[in-house]
Design an enzyme around this catalytic site. Structure first.
Site, mmCIF file in Angstrom:
data_model
loop_
_atom_site.group_PDB
_atom_site.id
_atom_site.type_symbol
_atom_site.label_atom_id
_atom_site.label_comp_id
_atom_site.label_asym_id
_atom_site.label_seq_id
_atom_site.Cartn_x
_atom_site.Cartn_y
_atom_site.Cartn_z
ATOM 1 N N LYS A 52 0.772 -1.188 -0.097
ATOM 2 C CA LYS A 52 0.080 -0.064 0.037
ATOM 3 C C LYS A 52 1.015 1.166 -0.014
ATOM 4 C CE LYS A 52 -3.734 2.258 2.568
ATOM 5 N NZ LYS A 52 -4.425 2.244 3.766
ATOM 6 N N LYS A 65 -2.197 -1.562 -3.963
ATOM 7 C CA LYS A 65 -3.131 -0.371 -3.890
ATOM 8 C C LYS A 65 -2.007 0.953 -4.038
ATOM 9 C CE LYS A 65 -5.997 1.834 -0.502
ATOM 10 N NZ LYS A 65 -6.391 1.868 0.753
#
Ligand code: PBG
Ligand code: ZN
Length: 324
Positions: free
Chosen positions: A195, A248
């Protein structure tokens, strides 16, 4: 002109193009996010994310039911509620909105609906960081302790899968141990393994009320410039027992998805995040782009890069309008 190789032969007509498409996306790959808040009877539009709403548990049930009929059978829940506190205690309270929503969804839809929850403290802490803060620093191990409690609360409420998005070190292993010790050996773990600290979360933070009150998230989320570190993060989570690894955001990180695909045999997820979604919606509303074509182009790019499942705010509209 004498020319042996004419790739255009196979692009000549739609019938042959359809036959030879290398990548296909179908609705079974979609995970649809929901924002849930306390109260009843509300379905409030989120200004920063056209087409996305804040739901209360009752309206959530109605919306999920109509989504299920279209084949949207995997949802990712985010809680938006008070009271916020220094440590974010509401995050692991079983009377909070997410555990309540899980119980109601499971009661109504049972195994027809797969319920995934985001596990993170940022929507519940007064400072808006994803962990526990000591002296203006997000401390790792104390944060992991709370995150395990939150994952357990969701598992106890009946979540099929929990998805930690905090980026603390060691949280996957700690959650796997905590879940197993409590008998939740079948609760799956989808790690937000890679992330990045990203400007693409802007609209989400408005929707979830989770923007950091001081500083930023760069001491725990990854530096956008780093690809090798991304592999390291992902492989650590595989070792710690993650069932699915997520990258992400998605659009600016297709290289990471594709590299990771070569490095692991675990299923991969990508998160087509809020600003990626809102940019398409807003450009479409301004008449700049064709929304259907751009959405499909993006979704196929995720699959082509190697994503097995796609978390996307587009899911509902794509299936409703029969775009696939
Ligand atoms: C919370 C969380 C965020 C997103 C998912 N979980 C925001 C953040 O880390 O600030 C972003 C989702 C999106 O932008 O759609 N940790
Ligand atoms: Zn967070």
């Amino acid at each position: 002109m004498e020319l042996l190789n004419r790739p255009r032969r196979l692009r000549k007509d739609p019938v042959i193009r359809e036959a030879l498409a290398e990548t296909r996306v179908n609705r079974n790959q979609f995970i649809y996010p929901y924002f849930v808040k306390p109260g009843t009877g509300m379905r409030d539009p989120i200004a920063a994310m056209p087409g996305i709403h804040h739901f209360t548990v009752d309206t959530l049930l109605t919306d999920v039911e109509s989504g299920l009929k279209l084949g949207i059978n995997k949802v990712l829940l985010f809680g938006v509620q008070g009271p916020k506190s220094e440590e974010g205690d509401a995050a692991w309270n079983d009377r909070s909105v997410v555990p309540t929503a899980i119980r109601e969804l499971k009661k109504a839809f049972g195994r027809d609906l797969y319920v995934i929850t985001d596990v993170c403290l940022c929507a519940y802490t007064t400072h808006g960081h994803c962990g526990i803060v000591h002296d203006h620093e997000v401390v790792n191990d104390a944060s992991v302790e709370r995150l395990v409690k939150m994952a357990l609360a969701h598992a106890q409420a009946g979540a099929d899968m929990v998805a930690p998005s905090d980026m603390m070190d060691g949280r996957i292993g700690a959650m796997r141990k905590g879940l197993d010790a409590d008998g939740f050996t079948n609760t799956a773990l989808m790690s937000y393994a890679v992330k990045f600290a990203s400007a693409y979360y802007g609209p989400f933070r408005e929707a979830a009320g989770s923007a950091p009150g001081f500083g930023d998230r760069r001491s725990y989320q990854m530096d956008a410039r780093n690809g090798r570190e991304a592999m390291r993060e992902a492989l650590l989570d595989e070792d710690e027992g993650a069932d699915i690894l997520m990258v992400k955001p998605a659009l600016a990180y297709l290289d990471i998805i594709s590299q990771l695909r070569q490095r692991t045999d675990l299923p991969l997820a990508c998160y087509n995040v809020s600003a990626e979604y809102s940019m398409v919606k807003i450009a479409a509303a301004a008449g700049l782009i064709d929304e259907r074509l751009m959405t499909l182009e993006n979704l196929h790019a995720f699959a082509r890069a190697g994503a097995d499942v796609i978390i996307t705010y587009h899911a509902r509209e794509v299936v409703e309008k029969g775009w696939l």
